[in-house]
Design a protein around this motif. Structure first.
Motif, PDB file in Angstrom:
ATOM      1  N   PRO A  80       2.103  -2.351   3.558  1.00  0.00           N
ATOM      2  CA  PRO A  80       1.230  -1.489   4.348  1.00  0.00           C
ATOM      3  C   PRO A  80       2.012  -1.207   6.092  1.00  0.00           C
ATOM      4  O   PRO A  80       1.883  -0.143   6.315  1.00  0.00           O
ATOM      5  N   LEU A  81       2.559  -2.157   6.582  1.00  0.00           N
ATOM      6  CA  LEU A  81       3.195  -1.998   7.772  1.00  0.00           C
ATOM      7  C   LEU A  81       4.489  -1.338   7.655  1.00  0.00           C
ATOM      8  O   LEU A  81       4.628  -0.524   8.622  1.00  0.00           O
ATOM      9  N   ALA A  83       4.919   1.133   5.439  1.00  0.00           N
ATOM     10  CA  ALA A  83       4.334   2.710   5.206  1.00  0.00           C
ATOM     11  C   ALA A  83       4.056   3.206   6.589  1.00  0.00           C
ATOM     12  O   ALA A  83       3.868   4.387   6.571  1.00  0.00           O
ATOM     13  N   GLN A  84       3.558   2.412   7.519  1.00  0.00           N
ATOM     14  CA  GLN A  84       2.954   2.898   8.765  1.00  0.00           C
ATOM     15  C   GLN A  84       4.308   3.249   9.676  1.00  0.00           C
ATOM     16  O   GLN A  84       4.066   3.666  10.833  1.00  0.00           O
ATOM     17  N   GLY A  85       5.350   3.033   8.944  1.00  0.00           N
ATOM     18  CA  GLY A  85       6.842   3.016   9.879  1.00  0.00           C
ATOM     19  C   GLY A  85       7.751   1.970  10.402  1.00  0.00           C
ATOM     20  O   GLY A  85       8.563   2.228  11.358  1.00  0.00           O
ATOM     21  N   ASP A  86       7.211   1.097  10.121  1.00  0.00           N
ATOM     22  CA  ASP A  86       7.971  -0.359  10.528  1.00  0.00           C
ATOM     23  C   ASP A  86       9.293  -0.538   9.595  1.00  0.00           C
ATOM     24  O   ASP A  86       9.145  -1.649   8.774  1.00  0.00           O
ATOM     25  N   TRP A  87      10.003   0.365   9.359  1.00  0.00           N
ATOM     26  CA  TRP A  87      10.841   0.403   8.402  1.00  0.00           C
ATOM     27  C   TRP A  87      12.156  -0.840   8.617  1.00  0.00           C
ATOM     28  O   TRP A  87      12.681  -1.341   8.002  1.00  0.00           O
ATOM     29  N   THR A 147       1.776  -5.773  -1.221  1.00  0.00           N
ATOM     30  CA  THR A 147       0.619  -6.210  -0.273  1.00  0.00           C
ATOM     31  C   THR A 147       0.989  -7.824  -0.185  1.00  0.00           C
ATOM     32  O   THR A 147      -0.129  -8.364   0.481  1.00  0.00           O
TER      33      THR A 147
END
Length: 167
Positions: A80-81, A83-87, A147
């Motif tokens: 989830p992190l 997916a929020q942009g923490d590549w 997850t």
């Protein structure tokens, strides 16, 4: 005629090919040519970085299992992190470990497999292989179960093992 032929331990060789290494001698010559002035420097540096980050985790208050503290919370692979942009977590997770046994086994495998492979590939290609393998291992962990928090250099280790098997 025998005047222009080169006699070897296994028979007579053509003068055009007698100076060129064949078979195992060619492999040995290539490996000797590819060894750098500092053999295994990238492998030793990667081991140092992994161990150093683990000790920084412990110094930052993480338990011995390594699953806590600021470094873990900001570096562990968690779908989830990501997916929020923490590549960056795709790579940072490859330098975190769950305890001294996990760290020790990964670094032992890196030491055994990495040094010969680094000597064969050269330091730059070897480092790129390690980093790309670490990212690919993280991507595989996200596909398997996005997850569940994940960490470790196992993906990078399996990548260099695969390259060693292929070579």
């Amino acid at each position: 005629c025998p005047d222009c032929m080169t006699f070897g331990p296994v028979g007579i060789r053509c003068p055009d090919h007698s100076g060129q290494a064949r078979g195992a001698a060619r492999v040995v010559r290539n490996v000797q040519r590819s060894t750098s002035r500092y053999p295994g420097i990238v492998t030793m540096t990667l081991i140092g970085i992994n161990v150093g980050i683990y000790f920084l985790q412990l110094a930052g208050g993480a338990p011995i299992t390594g699953n806590g503290g600021w470094i873990y919370l900001h570096g562990v692979l968690f779908g989830p992190l990501v997916a929020q942009g923490d590549w960056y977590r795709l790579l940072s997770a490859a330098f975190l470990h769950y305890g001294p046994i996990h760290l020790g086994m990964n670094m032992l495998a890196l030491w055994w497999i990495g040094r010969p492979l680094e000597n064969y590939l050269g330091p730059v290609r070897y480092l790129l292989l390690y980093l790309v393998s670490g990212i690919a291992g993280s991507a595989g962990a996200l596909i398997a179960n996005p997850t569940v928090p994940s960490a470790g250099a196992s993906g990078a280790i399996f990548g260099i093992l695969g390259a060693a098997i292929v070579l």
